[in-house]
Design a protein around this motif. Structure first.
Motif, PDB file in Angstrom:
ATOM      1  N   ASP A   1     -26.206 -85.824  44.275  1.00  0.00           N
ATOM      2  CA  ASP A   1     -27.041 -86.809  44.960  1.00  0.00           C
ATOM      3  C   ASP A   1     -27.670 -86.126  46.172  1.00  0.00           C
ATOM      4  N   SER A   2     -29.005 -85.936  46.149  1.00  0.00           N
ATOM      5  CA  SER A   2     -29.673 -85.180  47.206  1.00  0.00           C
ATOM      6  C   SER A   2     -29.759 -85.940  48.521  1.00  0.00           C
ATOM      7  N   VAL A   3     -29.729 -87.268  48.491  1.00  0.00           N
ATOM      8  CA  VAL A   3     -29.797 -88.036  49.736  1.00  0.00           C
ATOM      9  C   VAL A   3     -28.502 -87.870  50.521  1.00  0.00           C
ATOM     10  N   ASN A   4     -27.368 -88.044  49.873  1.00  0.00           N
ATOM     11  CA  ASN A   4     -26.065 -87.914  50.534  1.00  0.00           C
ATOM     12  C   ASN A   4     -25.556 -86.478  50.537  1.00  0.00           C
ATOM     13  N   LYS A   5     -26.192 -85.601  49.765  1.00  0.00           N
ATOM     14  CA  LYS A   5     -25.815 -84.192  49.640  1.00  0.00           C
ATOM     15  C   LYS A   5     -24.357 -84.043  49.214  1.00  0.00           C
ATOM     16  N   VAL A   6     -24.010 -84.805  48.158  1.00  0.00           N
ATOM     17  CA  VAL A   6     -22.655 -84.800  47.619  1.00  0.00           C
ATOM     18  C   VAL A   6     -22.726 -84.556  46.118  1.00  0.00           C
ATOM     19  N   ALA A   7     -21.862 -83.683  45.644  1.00  0.00           N
ATOM     20  CA  ALA A   7     -21.729 -83.442  44.208  1.00  0.00           C
ATOM     21  C   ALA A   7     -20.458 -84.136  43.726  1.00  0.00           C
ATOM     22  N   ILE A   8     -20.591 -84.963  42.704  1.00  0.00           N
ATOM     23  CA  ILE A   8     -19.444 -85.591  42.045  1.00  0.00           C
ATOM     24  C   ILE A   8     -19.153 -84.729  40.822  1.00  0.00           C
ATOM     25  N   LEU A   9     -17.927 -84.222  40.729  1.00  0.00           N
ATOM     26  CA  LEU A   9     -17.578 -83.235  39.716  1.00  0.00           C
ATOM     27  C   LEU A   9     -16.456 -83.740  38.816  1.00  0.00           C
ATOM     28  N   TYR A  10     -16.518 -83.371  37.539  1.00  0.00           N
ATOM     29  CA  TYR A  10     -15.514 -83.778  36.560  1.00  0.00           C
ATOM     30  C   TYR A  10     -14.927 -82.552  35.854  1.00  0.00           C
ATOM     31  N   ASP A  11     -13.655 -82.645  35.527  1.00  0.00           N
ATOM     32  CA  ASP A  11     -12.926 -81.584  34.831  1.00  0.00           C
ATOM     33  C   ASP A  11     -13.059 -80.254  35.571  1.00  0.00           C
ATOM     34  N   LEU A  12     -12.366 -80.180  36.695  1.00  0.00           N
ATOM     35  CA  LEU A  12     -12.454 -79.032  37.601  1.00  0.00           C
ATOM     36  C   LEU A  12     -11.278 -78.085  37.443  1.00  0.00           C
ATOM     37  N   VAL A  13     -11.547 -76.832  37.657  1.00  0.00           N
ATOM     38  CA  VAL A  13     -10.510 -75.828  37.888  1.00  0.00           C
ATOM     39  C   VAL A  13     -10.999 -74.975  39.048  1.00  0.00           C
ATOM     40  N   GLY A  14     -10.070 -74.434  39.829  1.00  0.00           N
ATOM     41  CA  GLY A  14     -10.483 -73.646  40.986  1.00  0.00           C
ATOM     42  C   GLY A  14      -9.414 -72.675  41.423  1.00  0.00           C
ATOM     43  N   ASN A  15      -9.802 -71.765  42.309  1.00  0.00           N
ATOM     44  CA  ASN A  15      -8.905 -70.733  42.833  1.00  0.00           C
ATOM     45  C   ASN A  15      -9.181 -70.486  44.305  1.00  0.00           C
ATOM     46  N   PHE A  16      -8.116 -70.170  45.061  1.00  0.00           N
ATOM     47  CA  PHE A  16      -8.216 -69.615  46.408  1.00  0.00           C
ATOM     48  C   PHE A  16      -7.891 -68.137  46.296  1.00  0.00           C
TER      49      PHE A  16
ATOM     50  N   MET B   1      -5.947 -74.511  40.980  1.00  0.00           N
ATOM     51  CA  MET B   1      -5.897 -75.967  40.931  1.00  0.00           C
ATOM     52  C   MET B   1      -6.631 -76.486  39.711  1.00  0.00           C
ATOM     53  N   LYS B   2      -6.281 -77.706  39.347  1.00  0.00           N
ATOM     54  CA  LYS B   2      -6.929 -78.374  38.227  1.00  0.00           C
ATOM     55  C   LYS B   2      -7.003 -79.859  38.564  1.00  0.00           C
ATOM     56  N   SER B   3      -8.139 -80.490  38.239  1.00  0.00           N
ATOM     57  CA  SER B   3      -8.310 -81.913  38.519  1.00  0.00           C
ATOM     58  C   SER B   3      -9.322 -82.501  37.543  1.00  0.00           C
ATOM     59  N   THR B   4      -9.185 -83.781  37.253  1.00  0.00           N
ATOM     60  CA  THR B   4     -10.163 -84.416  36.369  1.00  0.00           C
ATOM     61  C   THR B   4     -11.385 -84.923  37.125  1.00  0.00           C
ATOM     62  N   LYS B   5     -11.261 -85.088  38.469  1.00  0.00           N
ATOM     63  CA  LYS B   5     -12.409 -85.574  39.238  1.00  0.00           C
ATOM     64  C   LYS B   5     -12.329 -85.070  40.670  1.00  0.00           C
TER      65      LYS B   5
END
Length: 193
Positions: free
Chosen positions: A74-89, A99-103
């Protein structure tokens, strides 16, 4: 007969004048509405996303990354809503936390990441954390876990709490609020996953 023709012409002229008046006044009423719609359409943009990677880097050094299979921005609020995530530090180019998350959400202005719905974090030593919600704001910030926080270090301990603050490099874990801790002797555990 002449009076009848004049009456028809007068009625026809009145109908035409009435239609013109309605058309012109409708245009004047909706003119500002159309301008608002056009100006809002130019400002607000929503972009559907497939296979998105968000990364924080500085001087060619990667601090963390998130991969999402699906979502929207959403460019007005500058927020990304994400689904089925994986990530690393990362620390010194090595993964220290995954990490892993569905939202989740990513706020472009504050750089804040929020993970919720079936979220799971695991550190490189095997310690894992589940919670209703995880929040962090970048590489130097701690991760806040909220709601039904369970921290497990297999065959050593398991804690249950309402809230915890976690270092993204696992140097420190702080449990906040009511909690329950279970300690185990090595190899003597009856733990349900």
């Amino acid at each position: 007969m002449q009076k009848r023709k004049i009456a028809y012409i007068v009625v026809l002229v009145l109908v035409i004048i009435g239609c013109l008046w309605a058309f012109i006044s409708a245009g004047m009423i909706t003119r500002s509405f159309k301008k608002e719609m056009l100006s809002d359409a130019g400002q607000k943009q929503e972009l559907n996303i497939k296979n998105l990677v968000i990364t924080e880097t500085k001087e060619d050094k990667k601090y963390w990354e998130l991969y999402a299979e699906d979502g929207y921005y959403d460019s007005v609020n500058k927020v990304a809503i994400l689904y089925d995530l994986v990530g690393n530090f990362y620390d010194n180019d090595k993964v220290v936390l995954s990490m892993k998350s569905t939202k989740g959400t990513f706020d472009e202005n504050s750089k804040k990441v929020v993970l919720y719905d079936d979220t799971y974090i695991i550190y490189k030593d095997g310690t894992n954390v589940t919670a209703d919600r995880f929040v962090w704001k970048g590489k130097d910030e701690d991760i806040t876990a909220q709601g039904n926080v369970v921290i497990r270090k297999y065959a050593e301990l398991r804690t249950f709490s309402d809230k915890a603050v976690l270092s993204n490099k696992q140097t420190q874990i702080k449990i906040i609020g009511r909690s329950k801790t279970e300690l185990y002797s090595k190899g003597k555990i009856n733990e349900k996953h």
